[in-house]
Design a protein around this motif. Structure first.
Motif: not given
Length: 289
Positions: A48-76
């Motif tokens: 419902n908002s990218m800001a709600n990812l902060y408690p899960l990931t620690g990444v500070t993102l702004p308040d937004t309308p409902a969103y959906a993304t699809d991409g490739r995640l690579q991690a070292q």
């Protein structure tokens, strides 16, 4: 189980996770599972908002309308400089606007850092409202915001979440190539460069195409101070009067333009408190109008 011990063999992963209104699905591989070596996943995120990812990931993102993304995640995960996550070439929607780009998050010291470039081919102006709390009360409720806009107030009273700004740094460029808006807002495009360092947020530049001309700004919001201190510089160049006032018949034959500059300083944690008590100066020149 034996395959987990083979550090050279990528281990397959597939998962679907739901936490509150945030949903994530991953399909891919984990290399060297026992030591959490590296990830290569297709990641879908929605909420419902990218800001709600902060408690899960620690990444500070702004308040937004409902969103959906699809991409490739690579991690070292064992990078000496800090675990490195790259969300590459993702596509998505935020409200009714499209969003594309790549982001890199490095869990470095003294603070993690988010960097990348984002673009929107068609950006709906209304989808920018939640960034400053300018959306409707029903939209606020949908994204989990408890603040409600009073009916007798024009400027947004929703407070910025400055306590999150010191959790990480950021260097992100954004381009909205075409802006969809009402006839009352003659805005054509948007470009900005966002810089966040130890709670100090800068938008330099923040540039709009407006009425055949340009509106450029340099904004600085110091979230490390209480109350927050803000500085705003504006430059308006060659704004066409007939495009600024499309519903005024007398203006349609005018070749007049508006040019100007403004410098404002304010304090407070919301647009209402910052602009409601701002001090500064403004210079405007209008010709042939």
């Amino acid at each position: 189980v034996l395959a987990l011990e083979d550090a050279s063999r990528p281990f397959p992963l597939q998962a679907e996770v739901k936490v509150g209104d945030t949903r994530a699905s991953v399909v891919g591989t984990l290399t060297d599972p026992l030591n959490l070596g590296a990830l290569d996943l297709r990641l879908k995120l929605a909420g419902n908002s990218m800001a709600n990812l902060y408690p899960l990931t620690g990444v500070t993102l702004p308040d937004t309308p409902a969103y959906a993304t699809d991409g490739r995640l690579q991690a070292q995960l064992k990078d000496p400089a800090g675990a490195r996550f790259e969300y590459q070439n993702f596509n998505g929607k935020v409200g009714e606007s499209d969003l594309h780009g790549s982001l890199t998050f490095i869990n470095s010291q003294p603070r993690p850092k988010l960097s990348g470039k984002l673009t929107s081919e068609q950006l709906r102006m209304a989808d920018l409202g939640p960034l400053i709390g300018a959306d409707s009360n029903s939209a606020k409720q949908a994204r989990g915001q408890t603040t409600r806009q009073p009916t007798d107030k024009l400027l947004p009273v929703e407070a910025f979440r400055t306590e999150r700004w010191r959790a990480m740094d950021a260097d992100v460029q954004f381009s909205g190539k075409r802006i969809i808006h009402s006839d009352k807002l003659p805005i054509s495009d948007l470009q900005t460069h966002l810089l966040l360092e130890d709670g100090l947020l800068r938008l330099d530049p923040l540039r709009f195409g407006v009425a055949g001309g340009s509106l450029s700004a340099q904004a600085q919001l110091d979230g490390g101070k209480t109350p927050m201190q803000s500085k705003l510089q504006l430059q308006m160049r060659a704004l066409k009067l007939k495009q600024l006032f499309p519903n005024v018949q007398q203006m349609q034959t005018s070749y007049g333009e508006l040019n100007g500059d403004a410098n404002l300083n304010g304090t407070g944690n919301s647009v209402a408190t910052i602009l409601g008590g701002a001090n500064g100066d403004m210079r405007l020149v209008i010709n042939d109008g």
